[in-house]
Design a protein around this motif. Structure first.
Motif, mmCIF file in Angstrom:
data_model
loop_
_atom_site.group_PDB
_atom_site.id
_atom_site.type_symbol
_atom_site.label_atom_id
_atom_site.label_comp_id
_atom_site.label_asym_id
_atom_site.label_seq_id
_atom_site.Cartn_x
_atom_site.Cartn_y
_atom_site.Cartn_z
ATOM 1 N N ALA A 58 31.592 84.279 55.369
ATOM 2 C CA ALA A 58 32.322 83.363 54.496
ATOM 3 C C ALA A 58 33.557 84.064 53.952
ATOM 4 C CB ALA A 58 31.428 82.894 53.354
ATOM 5 N N ALA A 59 34.703 83.389 54.006
ATOM 6 C CA ALA A 59 35.975 83.944 53.521
ATOM 7 C C ALA A 59 36.525 83.053 52.416
ATOM 8 C CB ALA A 59 36.973 84.054 54.662
ATOM 9 N N PHE A 60 37.016 83.683 51.340
ATOM 10 C CA PHE A 60 37.558 82.958 50.198
ATOM 11 C C PHE A 60 38.885 83.589 49.788
ATOM 12 C CE2 PHE A 60 32.954 82.714 50.092
ATOM 13 C CZ PHE A 60 32.736 81.345 49.983
ATOM 14 N N PRO A 61 39.803 82.782 49.241
ATOM 15 C CA PRO A 61 41.118 83.327 48.876
ATOM 16 C C PRO A 61 41.036 84.292 47.696
ATOM 17 C CG PRO A 61 40.893 81.041 48.136
ATOM 18 C CD PRO A 61 39.705 81.339 48.993
ATOM 19 N N ALA A 62 41.879 85.317 47.764
ATOM 20 C CA ALA A 62 42.021 86.288 46.680
ATOM 21 C C ALA A 62 43.502 86.565 46.498
ATOM 22 C CB ALA A 62 41.258 87.568 46.994
ATOM 23 N N LEU A 74 36.108 81.309 44.008
ATOM 24 C CA LEU A 74 34.953 80.739 44.691
ATOM 25 C C LEU A 74 34.835 79.267 44.306
ATOM 26 C CD1 LEU A 74 32.243 83.529 44.244
ATOM 27 C CD2 LEU A 74 33.754 83.143 46.186
ATOM 28 N N PRO A 75 34.105 78.454 45.073
ATOM 29 C CA PRO A 75 33.903 77.057 44.680
ATOM 30 C C PRO A 75 33.293 76.958 43.281
ATOM 31 C CG PRO A 75 33.180 77.408 46.939
ATOM 32 C CD PRO A 75 33.499 78.760 46.385
ATOM 33 N N ARG A 76 33.705 75.941 42.524
ATOM 34 C CA ARG A 76 33.256 75.792 41.142
ATOM 35 C C ARG A 76 31.741 75.670 41.013
ATOM 36 N NH1 ARG A 76 37.254 74.652 37.385
ATOM 37 N NH2 ARG A 76 39.283 74.067 38.226
#
Length: 249
Positions: A58-62, A74-76
């Protein structure tokens, strides 16, 4: 030749609500600003989306600010817990430990409420409530909301500036503010009170009692405070003043 120092590989610790995770990273002011935070598997979400899969990455913006502050989004509705991941900064891999805290995030629809009524009148309103956070929210059965005249401050300044003050300015101001305040509007949750789970959408019904001090020819603003919400309400007075408040002839 002097040996190059090895980059620090100890895990960064980031703590906060899922959508506002941040920490300071010393010595990375010149690193790329847009990064990617990777987790071995997606973190569990209250809505049931993103269920962990053993083989999935899983990749999330930083984002890394010039001051060295690292922010991860991360998603709320990411469930509270501790997650071990990593951030790639150029050819460097930095381990990161994320501690997600419980956070309520309520929303009401419509986004603003417009009402009209006479002093002391009872009103019924239907709203849609949703909890987009990662923790349950308790909705009580009764609340109150103060109402203040939208033109009140202009009238206060006009009255104070156009007459000689007989008392201390602060005392005069407090009395004038009280004259423009209509009192408390009572809010009863007739349907929909109780615990609202993350991801839940619920229809609620409000029973409102307008304050007796409401002036029929004026409009008031109020703010209902409900967990993270400051829900705006605007009330316009109608009808006639009660006999006790009518001006003498």
């Amino acid at each position: 030749m002097s040996k190059k120092k090895k980059p620090v590989t100890s895990a960064l610790r980031v703590r906060g609500s899922p959508h506002h995770l941040a920490t300071v990273v010393p010595g990375l002011q010149n690193a790329p600003q847009h990064l990617t935070f990777e987790l071995p598997t997606p973190p569990p979400r209250a809505s049931g989306q993103g269920k962990p899969s053993p083989q999935e990455l899983a990749a999330f913006p930083a984002f890394l600010q010039r001051t060295g502050v690292l922010r991860i989004d991360l998603p709320r509705d990411t469930l509270p817990g501790t997650y071990e991941g990593r951030i790639r900064i150029g050819d460097r891999e930095q381990p990161v430990t994320v501690e997600v805290e419980p956070r309520v995030h309520l929303r009401l629809f419509p986004k603003r409420l417009y009402l009209s009524g006479s002093p002391g009148e009872h009103l019924g309103v239907d709203l849609t409530l949703t909890n987009q956070g990662n923790a349950p929210a308790e909705i009580r059965r009764a609340y109150a909301c103060g109402l203040f005249d939208i033109d009140g401050f202009d009238r206060i300044l006009g009255r104070i500036l156009n007459r000689e003050l007989k008392r201390e300015p602060l005392e005069e101001l407090i009395d004038e503010v009280g004259r423009e305040h209509a009192g408390l509007m009572r809010i009863k949750i007739a349907r929909g009170s109780g615990e609202v789970q993350p991801g839940e959408v619920r229809e609620i019904r409000l029973e409102l009692v307008l304050p007796a001090q409401l002036h029929p020819s004026r409009t008031y603003n109020g703010m209902w405070r409900l967990h993270n919400l400051h829900y705006p309400m605007r009330v316009t007075g109608t009808g006639e003043l009660p006999p006790a408040r009518r001006p003498l002839p």
